[in-house]
Design an enzyme around this catalytic site. Structure first.
Site, PDB file in Angstrom:
ATOM      1  N   ASN A   1       0.860  -1.186   0.000  1.00  0.00           N
ATOM      2  CA  ASN A   1       0.000   0.000   0.000  1.00  0.00           C
ATOM      3  C   ASN A   1       0.898   1.239   0.000  1.00  0.00           C
ATOM      4  OD1 ASN A   1      -1.862   2.000   0.351  1.00  0.00           O
ATOM      5  ND2 ASN A   1      -2.537   1.355   2.394  1.00  0.00           N
TER       6      ASN A   1
ATOM      7  N   LYS B   1       0.055   4.197  -0.308  1.00  0.00           N
ATOM      8  CA  LYS B   1      -0.638   5.385   0.200  1.00  0.00           C
ATOM      9  C   LYS B   1      -0.369   6.552  -0.771  1.00  0.00           C
ATOM     10  CE  LYS B   1      -0.433   3.341   4.746  1.00  0.00           C
ATOM     11  NZ  LYS B   1      -0.414   3.506   6.181  1.00  0.00           N
TER      12      LYS B   1
ATOM     13  N   HIS C   1      -9.791   1.281   4.955  1.00  0.00           N
ATOM     14  CA  HIS C   1      -8.514   1.539   5.631  1.00  0.00           C
ATOM     15  C   HIS C   1      -8.740   2.524   6.778  1.00  0.00           C
ATOM     16  CE1 HIS C   1      -4.402   2.731   6.425  1.00  0.00           C
ATOM     17  NE2 HIS C   1      -4.031   1.639   5.785  1.00  0.00           N
TER      18      HIS C   1
ATOM     19  N   GLU D   1      -7.084   4.955   7.753  1.00  0.00           N
ATOM     20  CA  GLU D   1      -6.874   6.359   7.385  1.00  0.00           C
ATOM     21  C   GLU D   1      -8.102   6.936   6.695  1.00  0.00           C
ATOM     22  OE1 GLU D   1      -3.159   5.696   5.359  1.00  0.00           O
ATOM     23  OE2 GLU D   1      -2.249   5.239   7.299  1.00  0.00           O
TER      24      GLU D   1
ATOM     25  N   GLU E   1      -5.578  -4.580  10.751  1.00  0.00           N
ATOM     26  CA  GLU E   1      -4.588  -3.520  10.903  1.00  0.00           C
ATOM     27  C   GLU E   1      -4.879  -2.720  12.171  1.00  0.00           C
ATOM     28  OE1 GLU E   1      -2.478  -2.452   6.996  1.00  0.00           O
ATOM     29  OE2 GLU E   1      -4.240  -1.190   7.129  1.00  0.00           O
TER      30      GLU E   1
ATOM     31  N   GLY F   1       2.152   2.833  11.011  1.00  0.00           N
ATOM     32  CA  GLY F   1       3.084   3.950  10.872  1.00  0.00           C
ATOM     33  C   GLY F   1       3.738   4.366  12.177  1.00  0.00           C
TER      34      GLY F   1
ATOM     35  N   SER G   1       3.222  -1.569  10.636  1.00  0.00           N
ATOM     36  CA  SER G   1       4.659  -1.532  10.925  1.00  0.00           C
ATOM     37  C   SER G   1       5.366  -2.857  10.644  1.00  0.00           C
ATOM     38  CB  SER G   1       4.909  -1.078  12.371  1.00  0.00           C
ATOM     39  OG  SER G   1       4.471   0.260  12.551  1.00  0.00           O
TER      40      SER G   1
END
Ligand code: 13P
Length: 240
Positions: free
Chosen positions: A7, A9, A89, A91, A158, A164, A201
């Site tokens: 991904n 992003k 996701h 985010e 996730e 991150g 991560s």
């Protein structure tokens, strides 16, 4: 079936795409499927350079066509030669306000168009610390039941606290939580065939514990996927 999904992003400059694809494309797939998820403008280029690997969009519209400025329909994604779409996701959920109801609509149109969705679920630290991760994840699965049916679908666990942050889930915690995810999938979707991936991560340095102890079917990788060699090292760890 194992998967390693990159991904990107909103990363990787346009000039980085061709060298990346030269490294990753054409890989033998005997220990799993490689999927690369670039930003929308690069989907077609990446799909044209993909040999023996798959391509994913990072989201899609919840509608097939019409007056939805800025949105991209699943059929337009298919038109680019793309077979997968990441949906839900964290985010998108936290930064752009996507709700379970919206994600359910996106799943339905994506599936109807023939895209394979990668549904992301995960808990934040507050939920994890209150001992409610299992029920929270089960609710995220339950909320989209009507959209799923028997269509091919991949679930990515996730944890938000791991994305991150450099703080990945241990293999043991991953196995315990993914066990809860699989039983929720069985309970709500009556499915035992859904691959469950881990994301958060993941690096070549910590991947071994997750492969050996994590009870997963592969990885959804963010930061470490931007370097093709590091991403392939994660993919190669699936060989054991
Ligand atoms: P990181 O690997 O950068 O933590 O990102 C994980 C992720 O969000 C993949 O979708």
């Amino acid at each position: 079936m194992n998967y390693a999904i990159a991904n990107w992003k909103m990363n990787l400059p346009p000039e980085g795409i061709e060298p990346y694809m030269r490294m990753v494309s054409g890989r033998r797939r005997d220990h799993g499927t490689i999927v690369v998820a670039p930003p929308f403008p690069f989907l077609r280029d990446v799909a044209e350079q993909a040999r023996g690997i798959e391509v994913a969009a990072q989201t899609c519209a919840d509608q097939e066509k019409g007056a939805f400025t800025g949105e991209v329909a699943p059929s337009m994604i298919r038109y680019c030669g793309v077979g997968y779409v990441i949906l839900g996701h964290s985010e998108r959920r936290t930064l752009y306000g996507e709700t379970d109801a919206l994600i359910a609509k996106k799943l339905a149109v994506a599936i109807a168009t023939g895209l394979t969705p990668v549904l992301c679920i995960g808990e934040d630290l507050r939920v994890r610390d209150s001992g409610q991760a299992g029920p929270h994840l089960a609710e995220q699965i339950h909320a989209v039941t009507q959209s799923i049916g028997n269509a091919p679908v991949i679930v990515a666990y996730e944890p938000i606290w791991a994305i991150g942050t450099g703080r990945n889930a241990s293999g043991a915690l991953c196995a315990e939580t993914v066990g809860e995810v699989r039983s929720a999938i069985q309970r709500h979707w009556s499915r035992g065939d859904v691959p469950v991936l881990y994301g958060g991560s993941v690096t070549p340095e910590n991947v071994q514990d997750l492969v050996t102890n994590g009870a997963i079917d592969g990885f959804l990788v963010g930061g470490a996927s931007l370097d093709s060699a590091r991403f392939l090292a994660i993919y190669d760890a699936l060989a054991v």
